[in-house]
Design a protein around this motif. Sequence first.
Motif, PDB file in Angstrom:
ATOM      1  N   GLU A   1       0.824  -1.208   0.000  1.00  0.00           N
ATOM      2  CA  GLU A   1       0.000   0.000   0.000  1.00  0.00           C
ATOM      3  C   GLU A   1       0.860   1.261   0.000  1.00  0.00           C
ATOM      4  N   LEU A   2       1.897   1.276   0.830  1.00  0.00           N
ATOM      5  CA  LEU A   2       2.709   2.483   0.972  1.00  0.00           C
ATOM      6  C   LEU A   2       3.476   2.827  -0.296  1.00  0.00           C
ATOM      7  N   VAL A   3       3.855   1.822  -1.056  1.00  0.00           N
ATOM      8  CA  VAL A   3       4.581   2.103  -2.298  1.00  0.00           C
ATOM      9  C   VAL A   3       3.621   2.231  -3.475  1.00  0.00           C
ATOM     10  N   GLU A   4       2.312   2.193  -3.189  1.00  0.00           N
ATOM     11  CA  GLU A   4       1.273   2.313  -4.213  1.00  0.00           C
ATOM     12  C   GLU A   4       1.519   1.309  -5.343  1.00  0.00           C
ATOM     13  N   SER A   5       1.630   0.070  -4.905  1.00  0.00           N
ATOM     14  CA  SER A   5       1.977  -1.038  -5.794  1.00  0.00           C
ATOM     15  C   SER A   5       0.878  -1.318  -6.815  1.00  0.00           C
ATOM     16  N   TYR A   6       1.286  -1.967  -7.897  1.00  0.00           N
ATOM     17  CA  TYR A   6       0.312  -2.507  -8.836  1.00  0.00           C
ATOM     18  C   TYR A   6      -0.322  -3.762  -8.246  1.00  0.00           C
ATOM     19  N   ASP A   7      -1.468  -4.131  -8.781  1.00  0.00           N
ATOM     20  CA  ASP A   7      -2.247  -5.215  -8.199  1.00  0.00           C
ATOM     21  C   ASP A   7      -2.001  -6.575  -8.842  1.00  0.00           C
ATOM     22  N   ASP A   8      -1.252  -6.621  -9.940  1.00  0.00           N
ATOM     23  CA  ASP A   8      -1.239  -7.880 -10.685  1.00  0.00           C
ATOM     24  C   ASP A   8      -0.386  -8.971 -10.053  1.00  0.00           C
ATOM     25  N   HIS A   9       0.608  -8.610  -9.239  1.00  0.00           N
ATOM     26  CA  HIS A   9       1.471  -9.665  -8.710  1.00  0.00           C
ATOM     27  C   HIS A   9       0.782 -10.521  -7.645  1.00  0.00           C
ATOM     28  N   PHE A  10      -0.343 -10.058  -7.105  1.00  0.00           N
ATOM     29  CA  PHE A  10      -1.110 -10.915  -6.204  1.00  0.00           C
ATOM     30  C   PHE A  10      -2.485 -11.253  -6.794  1.00  0.00           C
ATOM     31  N   SER A  11      -2.624 -11.071  -8.089  1.00  0.00           N
ATOM     32  CA  SER A  11      -3.901 -11.345  -8.750  1.00  0.00           C
ATOM     33  C   SER A  11      -4.174 -12.848  -8.832  1.00  0.00           C
ATOM     34  N   LYS A  12      -5.433 -13.179  -8.954  1.00  0.00           N
ATOM     35  CA  LYS A  12      -5.820 -14.582  -9.113  1.00  0.00           C
ATOM     36  C   LYS A  12      -5.290 -15.133 -10.425  1.00  0.00           C
ATOM     37  N   GLU A  13      -5.375 -14.324 -11.473  1.00  0.00           N
ATOM     38  CA  GLU A  13      -4.980 -14.781 -12.798  1.00  0.00           C
ATOM     39  C   GLU A  13      -3.504 -15.182 -12.837  1.00  0.00           C
ATOM     40  N   LEU A  14      -2.660 -14.382 -12.212  1.00  0.00           N
ATOM     41  CA  LEU A  14      -1.231 -14.676 -12.240  1.00  0.00           C
ATOM     42  C   LEU A  14      -0.889 -15.893 -11.379  1.00  0.00           C
ATOM     43  N   ASN A  15      -1.464 -15.951 -10.193  1.00  0.00           N
ATOM     44  CA  ASN A  15      -1.059 -16.985  -9.240  1.00  0.00           C
ATOM     45  C   ASN A  15      -1.692 -18.344  -9.513  1.00  0.00           C
ATOM     46  N   GLN A  16      -2.862 -18.378 -10.134  1.00  0.00           N
ATOM     47  CA  GLN A  16      -3.541 -19.659 -10.324  1.00  0.00           C
ATOM     48  C   GLN A  16      -2.825 -20.576 -11.310  1.00  0.00           C
ATOM     49  N   VAL A  17      -1.918 -20.015 -12.103  1.00  0.00           N
ATOM     50  CA  VAL A  17      -1.184 -20.867 -13.036  1.00  0.00           C
ATOM     51  C   VAL A  17       0.025 -21.532 -12.367  1.00  0.00           C
ATOM     52  N   LYS A  18       0.272 -21.209 -11.114  1.00  0.00           N
ATOM     53  CA  LYS A  18       1.219 -21.970 -10.295  1.00  0.00           C
ATOM     54  C   LYS A  18       0.376 -22.834  -9.358  1.00  0.00           C
ATOM     55  N   LEU A  19       0.629 -24.121  -9.344  1.00  0.00           N
ATOM     56  CA  LEU A  19      -0.277 -25.059  -8.689  1.00  0.00           C
ATOM     57  C   LEU A  19       0.093 -25.326  -7.230  1.00  0.00           C
ATOM     58  N   HIS A  20       0.554 -24.304  -6.538  1.00  0.00           N
ATOM     59  CA  HIS A  20       0.939 -24.457  -5.136  1.00  0.00           C
ATOM     60  C   HIS A  20      -0.133 -23.849  -4.238  1.00  0.00           C
ATOM     61  N   GLU A  21      -0.624 -24.649  -3.307  1.00  0.00           N
ATOM     62  CA  GLU A  21      -1.692 -24.203  -2.413  1.00  0.00           C
ATOM     63  C   GLU A  21      -1.278 -22.957  -1.644  1.00  0.00           C
ATOM     64  N   GLY A  22      -0.081 -22.979  -1.065  1.00  0.00           N
ATOM     65  CA  GLY A  22       0.360 -21.874  -0.229  1.00  0.00           C
ATOM     66  C   GLY A  22       0.415 -20.558  -0.974  1.00  0.00           C
ATOM     67  N   GLN A  23       1.006 -20.577  -2.154  1.00  0.00           N
ATOM     68  CA  GLN A  23       1.102 -19.354  -2.946  1.00  0.00           C
ATOM     69  C   GLN A  23      -0.271 -18.769  -3.228  1.00  0.00           C
ATOM     70  N   ASN A  24      -1.216 -19.623  -3.593  1.00  0.00           N
ATOM     71  CA  ASN A  24      -2.550 -19.121  -3.932  1.00  0.00           C
ATOM     72  C   ASN A  24      -3.317 -18.640  -2.711  1.00  0.00           C
ATOM     73  N   ILE A  25      -3.081 -19.255  -1.572  1.00  0.00           N
ATOM     74  CA  ILE A  25      -3.724 -18.778  -0.336  1.00  0.00           C
ATOM     75  C   ILE A  25      -3.168 -17.422   0.068  1.00  0.00           C
ATOM     76  N   ILE A  26      -1.850 -17.260  -0.011  1.00  0.00           N
ATOM     77  CA  ILE A  26      -1.243 -15.974   0.332  1.00  0.00           C
ATOM     78  C   ILE A  26      -1.754 -14.874  -0.596  1.00  0.00           C
TER      79      ILE A  26
END
Length: 289
Positions: A1-26
Motif C-alpha cells: 500500500e505504501l509504495v502504491e503497488s500494482y495489483d497484478d502480482h497478487f492477482s488470481k490470474e497470475l497466481n492460479q497458473v502456479k499449482l501451489h496451495e500456499g502461494q494461492n492462499i497468500i
Amino acid sequence: ELVESYDDHFSKELNQVKLHEGQNIIASEMRNILQSSKLIKKRAEHLYNNHVEVGIIKDKVQEYYSLRCVPQVLGPVYETLKNVEKVLVNEVNSVNDNPIIDKENIDVFHGGNFHGDYVSLEMDKLKIVITKLTMLVERQLNYIYNNKLNEKFPPFANLGVVGLDLGLQAAQFTATSTTAECQTLSNPMYIHSIPNNGDNQDIVSMGTNAALMTKKVIENSFQVLAINYLSLLQVIDFMGFNDKLSETGKDIYNKLRAIVPKIIKDEPLYHHIENIKQYLIQNQPNILK
C-alpha cells in the motif's frame, strides 16, 4: 500500500497458473486485505489504457522482489507451517515409550518410538522458513529506509531533521544482525549425530537442540517484524496515508499507534520495539486454514 503497488502480482490470474496451495492462499489473503485500499494501482488503468507522452516512464513496471514476489516467498512458508503443525500434533498424541507394553496380548515390544527424528526434521524446516520470512521483512525494511531505492520516503523513516536526527537507522542495525543470527541458526540439526552411550545410541535426532534453536529463530523474527512495523508507522505518517489504507491497514495502524508514539527526535528505540513485539506475540491470528 505504501509504495502504491500494482495489483497484478497478487492477482488470481497470475497466481492460479502456479499449482501451489500456499502461494494461492497468500495471494488470496492479499487480495482480501487490499480490496478496500485507495492506494493500490490497477495495472490496466495506469499503463495499458493511457496514452503515454513522456519519454521516460518513471513508474517501476515491476517492483523489487521483496514486494512483487510475496506470494511466492510466503507460500512455502505457509505450507511448511501447516505440515509442521500436523506432524507435531501427531507426535504429542503418540506413544513415545520404550518398550511398548501390549497388555491385551501380554507382550512387550522393544523399539525406538522415543526417537526424535520427526520433531528434529520439522524444527529444521520451521526455522528455515521463519528465517526466510525474516529475510523478506528485512529486505522490505531496507527498501523503506533507502530513499535511493524508494524515491519517496525520508532516509531511515526520519521524521526529524535529516543530517541532525538519525531516524530509525539504529533499529536497522538490530534488524540486520538479528536476521544474520537467524541465518546462522538455520543450519540443520537433523543431519548432525554424535554417537554416545557406548555406541548404543549411534544415530540420534538432536531434536531438542533443533527445537531450542527454532525457538530462538521465532523470537528473532518477532523482533525484526516489530522494527518493520515501527518503520511502517513512521512512513504512513510522513505520507499522510492514514485514510487511504485498507481497512486492515487502518486497524493495524491505529492499534500500534496507540502503544508507540511518532518518533521525531532521537530517543532510545528498544522499548518501542519491545512493545510492538509483545503486541504481535499476543495477537497472532490463526493463519493455518
